[in-house]
Design a protein around this motif. Sequence first.
Motif, short mmCIF file in Angstrom:
data_model
loop_
_atom_site.label_atom_id
_atom_site.label_comp_id
_atom_site.label_asym_id
_atom_site.label_seq_id
_atom_site.Cartn_x
_atom_site.Cartn_y
_atom_site.Cartn_z
N SER A 113 0.86 -1.17 0.00
CA SER A 113 0.00 0.00 0.00
C SER A 113 0.90 1.23 0.00
CB SER A 113 -0.91 0.00 1.24
OG SER A 113 -1.70 1.16 1.29
N PRO A 126 1.68 6.36 -9.37
CA PRO A 126 1.20 5.09 -9.91
C PRO A 126 1.97 4.64 -11.15
CG PRO A 126 -0.65 6.49 -9.34
CD PRO A 126 0.58 7.33 -9.20
N SER A 136 1.06 -2.19 -10.81
CA SER A 136 0.53 -0.96 -10.22
C SER A 136 -0.98 -0.86 -10.34
CB SER A 136 1.17 0.27 -10.87
OG SER A 136 0.66 1.46 -10.33
N SER A 137 -1.62 -0.47 -9.22
CA SER A 137 -3.05 -0.16 -9.20
C SER A 137 -3.22 1.18 -8.51
CB SER A 137 -3.84 -1.23 -8.43
OG SER A 137 -3.83 -2.48 -9.08
N THR A 138 -4.32 1.86 -8.84
CA THR A 138 -4.62 3.12 -8.16
C THR A 138 -6.12 3.34 -8.15
OG1 THR A 138 -3.96 5.45 -7.99
CG2 THR A 138 -4.53 4.63 -10.20
N CYS A 160 -6.71 0.71 -12.92
CA CYS A 160 -7.38 1.86 -12.29
C CYS A 160 -8.75 1.44 -11.78
CB CYS A 160 -7.52 3.00 -13.28
SG CYS A 160 -8.41 4.42 -12.61
N LEU A 172 -9.94 -2.73 -4.27
CA LEU A 172 -8.59 -2.39 -3.79
C LEU A 172 -7.98 -3.56 -3.02
CD1 LEU A 172 -9.23 1.27 -2.61
CD2 LEU A 172 -7.77 0.58 -4.52
N ALA A 175 -6.96 -6.22 -5.35
CA ALA A 175 -5.70 -5.88 -6.01
C ALA A 175 -4.52 -6.18 -5.10
CB ALA A 175 -5.70 -4.40 -6.40
N ILE A 176 -4.64 -5.84 -3.83
CA ILE A 176 -3.58 -6.15 -2.85
C ILE A 176 -3.35 -7.66 -2.78
CG2 ILE A 176 -3.07 -6.23 -0.38
CD1 ILE A 176 -2.43 -3.54 -1.38
N GLN A 180 -0.63 -6.59 -6.13
CA GLN A 180 -0.49 -5.29 -6.77
C GLN A 180 0.07 -4.26 -5.78
OE1 GLN A 180 -0.90 -6.10 -10.19
NE2 GLN A 180 -2.05 -4.19 -10.35
N VAL A 182 -0.59 -0.74 -4.65
CA VAL A 182 -1.74 0.16 -4.75
C VAL A 182 -1.38 1.55 -4.21
CG1 VAL A 182 -4.12 0.58 -4.09
CG2 VAL A 182 -3.34 -1.76 -4.53
#
Length: 281
Positions: A113, A126, A136-138, A160, A172, A175-176, A180, A182
């Motif tokens: 994170s 990002p 990468s995620s955001t 995204c 989110l 994704a973690i 990813q 984030v």
Amino acid sequence: MNNYSKRNKVKGLLISMFLAGFKKLSRSSRRKLCFSLARTVLKLANKTRHRGIANISAAMPHLTEQEVEALAFISYQNIVFGVVECFYLDQVDFEYQISAEADAILKQGQGASVATMHMGCYEVVPFAMQVLTKRSSTLSKIPVFMPDGKKIYREMGIDCIDKNDSDSLFQLLKAINNKQVVSLHSDHYAKDTQLTFFGRETGAPCGAAILSAYGKVPLLLSFAILQPNGAYKVYVEVIRDTQVETNTDSIHKVTCEIYQRFEQIITEYPEHWYWSYKRWR
């Protein structure tokens, strides 16, 4: 099609035309034009200008009126240019200053994170995480008049998540779990917790700390500064090398630590932070 939909369609078309025109310019020309437009807009936008000046005066009472006004204009110019830069990141050069601990975490292949800030080009962090990790995620609030607003993220390989989605928190955490990295902008006003920011009580978001806690991943902090040579220098450091504990007190404490670091960064680079929105409420 109702009037609301028509207005959004018109807005989307105008933005597309604007971006297409800007793409034909060199980066240096875009910067000059953005700086000129930003200065003109801020002169005319009394409410935005006065709010920015009030924010700077509250955070930095040692500055004179002239220094505060000058800072308001240069920070607004940098932000306007930075927003435009989001659409042309493939034309931007990057430099990195990553702590040894952060570098080790990013290379381990696990999720992380990242708390970031509204400094200069908002999407540099990002994008940098994508360059460094390919994971990468955001989170971004996609305007309704930009139905394909995720396109710039897809083109950069970034996952995204739309903040407007009702299940954005679940996305989110997913994704973690998928390892990813984030990045969450964490310096805006929110009602998650109360803390002190530049000596004044205000609300703040706890999203980055919550993702670390419930995603069971380290917590990093990253920001980017536009350099005189035109490159963005991306800084990455560690807040927690293991997950934040899953209780309210721990999440609040870590968020306060993040904000203490934000203060230090903003104090060092005040001309790169976005002062115009109502931060203290």
